[in-house]
Motif scaffolding. Sequence first.
Motif, PDB file in Angstrom:
ATOM      1  N   ILE A   1     -10.141  -3.445   3.961  1.00 45.42           N
ATOM      2  CA  ILE A   1      -8.846  -3.117   3.361  1.00 45.42           C
ATOM      3  C   ILE A   1      -8.170  -4.373   2.819  1.00 45.42           C
ATOM      4  CG2 ILE A   1      -8.464  -1.122   4.858  1.00 45.42           C
ATOM      5  CD1 ILE A   1      -6.427  -2.974   6.421  1.00 45.42           C
ATOM      6  N   ASN A   2      -7.164  -4.163   1.978  1.00 47.75           N
ATOM      7  CA  ASN A   2      -6.329  -5.264   1.496  1.00 47.75           C
ATOM      8  C   ASN A   2      -5.270  -5.558   2.563  1.00 47.75           C
ATOM      9  OD1 ASN A   2      -4.307  -6.851   0.205  1.00 47.75           O
ATOM     10  ND2 ASN A   2      -5.074  -6.166  -1.788  1.00 47.75           N
ATOM     11  N   LEU A   3      -5.460  -6.649   3.281  1.00 48.25           N
ATOM     12  CA  LEU A   3      -4.563  -6.990   4.381  1.00 48.25           C
ATOM     13  C   LEU A   3      -3.179  -7.395   3.888  1.00 48.25           C
ATOM     14  CD1 LEU A   3      -7.399  -8.719   6.256  1.00 48.25           C
ATOM     15  CD2 LEU A   3      -6.025  -6.919   7.294  1.00 48.25           C
ATOM     16  N   GLY A   4      -3.101  -7.886   2.658  1.00 46.33           N
ATOM     17  CA  GLY A   4      -1.796  -8.170   2.071  1.00 46.33           C
ATOM     18  C   GLY A   4      -0.967  -6.908   1.939  1.00 46.33           C
ATOM     19  N   ASP A   5      -1.633  -5.801   1.618  1.00 45.47           N
ATOM     20  CA  ASP A   5      -0.918  -4.523   1.528  1.00 45.47           C
ATOM     21  C   ASP A   5      -0.371  -4.101   2.893  1.00 45.47           C
ATOM     22  OD1 ASP A   5      -1.348  -4.285  -1.185  1.00 45.47           O
ATOM     23  OD2 ASP A   5      -3.077  -2.947  -0.992  1.00 45.47           O
ATOM     24  N   VAL A   6      -1.105  -4.426   3.958  1.00 47.29           N
ATOM     25  CA  VAL A   6      -0.594  -4.127   5.303  1.00 47.29           C
ATOM     26  C   VAL A   6       0.676  -4.931   5.552  1.00 47.29           C
ATOM     27  CG1 VAL A   6      -1.046  -4.203   7.785  1.00 47.29           C
ATOM     28  CG2 VAL A   6      -2.892  -3.610   6.204  1.00 47.29           C
ATOM     29  N   LYS A   7       0.613  -6.227   5.278  1.00 49.25           N
ATOM     30  CA  LYS A   7       1.769  -7.096   5.529  1.00 49.25           C
ATOM     31  C   LYS A   7       2.958  -6.714   4.649  1.00 49.25           C
ATOM     32  CE  LYS A   7      -0.536  -9.320   8.620  1.00 49.25           C
ATOM     33  NZ  LYS A   7      -0.223  -9.144  10.056  1.00 49.25           N
ATOM     34  N   ASN A   8       2.674  -6.187   3.462  1.00 46.08           N
ATOM     35  CA  ASN A   8       3.743  -5.721   2.560  1.00 46.08           C
ATOM     36  C   ASN A   8       4.196  -4.302   2.879  1.00 46.08           C
ATOM     37  OD1 ASN A   8       3.842  -8.098   0.973  1.00 46.08           O
ATOM     38  ND2 ASN A   8       2.088  -7.416  -0.244  1.00 46.08           N
ATOM     39  N   GLN A   9       3.555  -3.704   3.878  1.00 41.46           N
ATOM     40  CA  GLN A   9       3.843  -2.326   4.297  1.00 41.46           C
ATOM     41  C   GLN A   9       3.632  -1.318   3.157  1.00 41.46           C
ATOM     42  OE1 GLN A   9       7.627  -2.059   6.325  1.00 41.46           O
ATOM     43  NE2 GLN A   9       6.984  -3.477   7.925  1.00 41.46           N
ATOM     44  N   GLN A  10       2.640  -1.594   2.332  1.00 39.54           N
ATOM     45  CA  GLN A  10       2.289  -0.692   1.230  1.00 39.54           C
ATOM     46  C   GLN A  10       1.099   0.174   1.662  1.00 39.54           C
ATOM     47  OE1 GLN A  10       2.023  -3.794  -1.938  1.00 39.54           O
ATOM     48  NE2 GLN A  10       3.720  -2.672  -2.885  1.00 39.54           N
ATOM     49  N   PHE A  11       1.354   0.955   2.684  1.00 38.86           N
ATOM     50  CA  PHE A  11       0.279   1.738   3.291  1.00 38.86           C
ATOM     51  C   PHE A  11      -0.234   2.835   2.368  1.00 38.86           C
ATOM     52  CE2 PHE A  11       2.667  -0.052   6.894  1.00 38.86           C
ATOM     53  CZ  PHE A  11       1.652  -0.763   7.491  1.00 38.86           C
TER      54      PHE A  11
ATOM     55  N   ILE B   1      -8.770   3.811  -0.006  1.00 40.37           N
ATOM     56  CA  ILE B   1      -9.802   4.394   0.858  1.00 40.37           C
ATOM     57  C   ILE B   1     -10.235   5.750   0.303  1.00 40.37           C
ATOM     58  CG2 ILE B   1     -10.367   5.218   3.169  1.00 40.37           C
ATOM     59  CD1 ILE B   1      -8.184   3.261   4.221  1.00 40.37           C
ATOM     60  N   MET B   2      -9.277   6.550  -0.126  1.00 36.96           N
ATOM     61  CA  MET B   2      -9.590   7.868  -0.672  1.00 36.96           C
ATOM     62  C   MET B   2     -10.451   7.762  -1.928  1.00 36.96           C
ATOM     63  SD  MET B   2      -5.914   9.771  -0.032  1.00 36.96           S
ATOM     64  CE  MET B   2      -6.383  11.303  -0.844  1.00 36.96           C
ATOM     65  N   GLN B   3     -10.146   6.779  -2.777  1.00 34.49           N
ATOM     66  CA  GLN B   3     -10.941   6.571  -3.995  1.00 34.49           C
ATOM     67  C   GLN B   3     -12.393   6.242  -3.637  1.00 34.49           C
ATOM     68  OE1 GLN B   3     -10.011   7.069  -7.105  1.00 34.49           O
ATOM     69  NE2 GLN B   3      -8.124   5.983  -7.650  1.00 34.49           N
ATOM     70  N   LEU B   4     -12.575   5.358  -2.648  1.00 31.97           N
ATOM     71  CA  LEU B   4     -13.932   4.992  -2.262  1.00 31.97           C
ATOM     72  C   LEU B   4     -14.654   6.146  -1.570  1.00 31.97           C
ATOM     73  CD1 LEU B   4     -12.981   2.185  -3.127  1.00 31.97           C
ATOM     74  CD2 LEU B   4     -14.213   1.235  -1.182  1.00 31.97           C
TER      75      LEU B   4
ATOM     76  N   GLN C   1       1.470  -2.815  16.164  1.00 32.91           N
ATOM     77  CA  GLN C   1       2.061  -1.740  15.367  1.00 32.91           C
ATOM     78  C   GLN C   1       1.315  -1.539  14.052  1.00 32.91           C
ATOM     79  OE1 GLN C   1       4.324   0.631  16.188  1.00 32.91           O
ATOM     80  NE2 GLN C   1       3.968  -0.297  18.202  1.00 32.91           N
ATOM     81  N   GLU C   2       0.843  -2.629  13.448  1.00 30.64           N
ATOM     82  CA  GLU C   2       0.056  -2.517  12.217  1.00 30.64           C
ATOM     83  C   GLU C   2      -1.282  -1.822  12.490  1.00 30.64           C
ATOM     84  OE1 GLU C   2       1.818  -6.459   9.872  1.00 30.64           O
ATOM     85  OE2 GLU C   2       0.047  -6.636  11.149  1.00 30.64           O
ATOM     86  N   LYS C   3      -1.900  -2.122  13.623  1.00 32.57           N
ATOM     87  CA  LYS C   3      -3.148  -1.448  13.996  1.00 32.57           C
ATOM     88  C   LYS C   3      -2.917   0.055  14.174  1.00 32.57           C
ATOM     89  CE  LYS C   3      -4.605  -5.497  16.634  1.00 32.57           C
ATOM     90  NZ  LYS C   3      -4.869  -6.017  17.997  1.00 32.57           N
ATOM     91  N   ILE C   4      -1.838   0.398  14.859  1.00 32.43           N
ATOM     92  CA  ILE C   4      -1.527   1.818  15.075  1.00 32.43           C
ATOM     93  C   ILE C   4      -1.291   2.520  13.744  1.00 32.43           C
ATOM     94  CG2 ILE C   4       0.206   3.405  16.017  1.00 32.43           C
ATOM     95  CD1 ILE C   4       0.504   1.388  18.365  1.00 32.43           C
TER      96      ILE C   4
ATOM     97  N   GLN D   1      -3.482   5.676  11.707  1.00 32.50           N
ATOM     98  CA  GLN D   1      -2.924   6.848  11.026  1.00 32.50           C
ATOM     99  C   GLN D   1      -3.424   6.931   9.586  1.00 32.50           C
ATOM    100  OE1 GLN D   1       1.397   6.928  10.898  1.00 32.50           O
ATOM    101  NE2 GLN D   1       1.383   8.342   9.165  1.00 32.50           N
ATOM    102  N   VAL D   2      -3.392   5.798   8.883  1.00 36.88           N
ATOM    103  CA  VAL D   2      -3.813   5.772   7.478  1.00 36.88           C
ATOM    104  C   VAL D   2      -5.281   6.180   7.350  1.00 36.88           C
ATOM    105  CG1 VAL D   2      -4.246   4.260   5.492  1.00 36.88           C
ATOM    106  CG2 VAL D   2      -2.088   4.071   6.756  1.00 36.88           C
TER     107      VAL D   2
END
Length: 217
Positions: free
Chosen positions: A94-104, A111-114, A135-138, A142-143
């Motif tokens: 995954i794009n970990l920057g998106d996690v840190k930006n909370q762009q879930f 993931i759906m595209q792939l 909290q990011e792992k949790i 969900q994602v």
Amino acid sequence: MDKNEIMKRVDHTLLTQTATWEEIERICSQAIKYKTASVCIPPSYVKRASEYLAKKIPVCTVIGFPNGYQTTKVKMAETEDALKNGAEEIDMVINLGDVKNQQFHKIKEEIMQLKRICGNHILKVIIETCLLTEQEKIKMCQVVSESGADFIKTSTGFSTAGATFEDIMLFKAHVDSHVKIKAAGGISSFDDAEKFITLGADRLGTSRLVKILEAEQ
């Protein structure tokens, strides 16, 4: 747990940057010998390994590896190419920057595209647990659960740490029942492997268990 039963859950892995064909061929032969779940190898070797294995063992490869910050279009192209070359399982980062930006929503869409490209082929999602808060792992549990992916996976093995028992317990508590779990990185003994499985891991990404078996002979 019987060692042979453990080996059936192992993605026998070689992803080092300097891996040669001789080394890839060796792990393919070992995978056949020990009846592992798959071999997990660099994309550049997928076609040759697929031809060598001739469907005896599934070929798994990695996408967006190891940092995950490629664009979705690049990851899609990588996935299409890997499947065309004979890969049967895909482990994406995954794009970990998106996690840190909370762009879930962006992560879920990627993931759906792939998964759409993978179809019936297995898609595993690497979230690199060592770089995330609890909290990011949790949230990523969900994602991944909502994305249609087949597995959530702990680690690339190329960051600051690998799989932990605590992360597998967290995954088991927070992913939906249809999502399987892969522990990867740092699994160095059959005792640890058995514990990971007992805690909920369905797959193990490692090369060390085969080395242990080879040393015993």
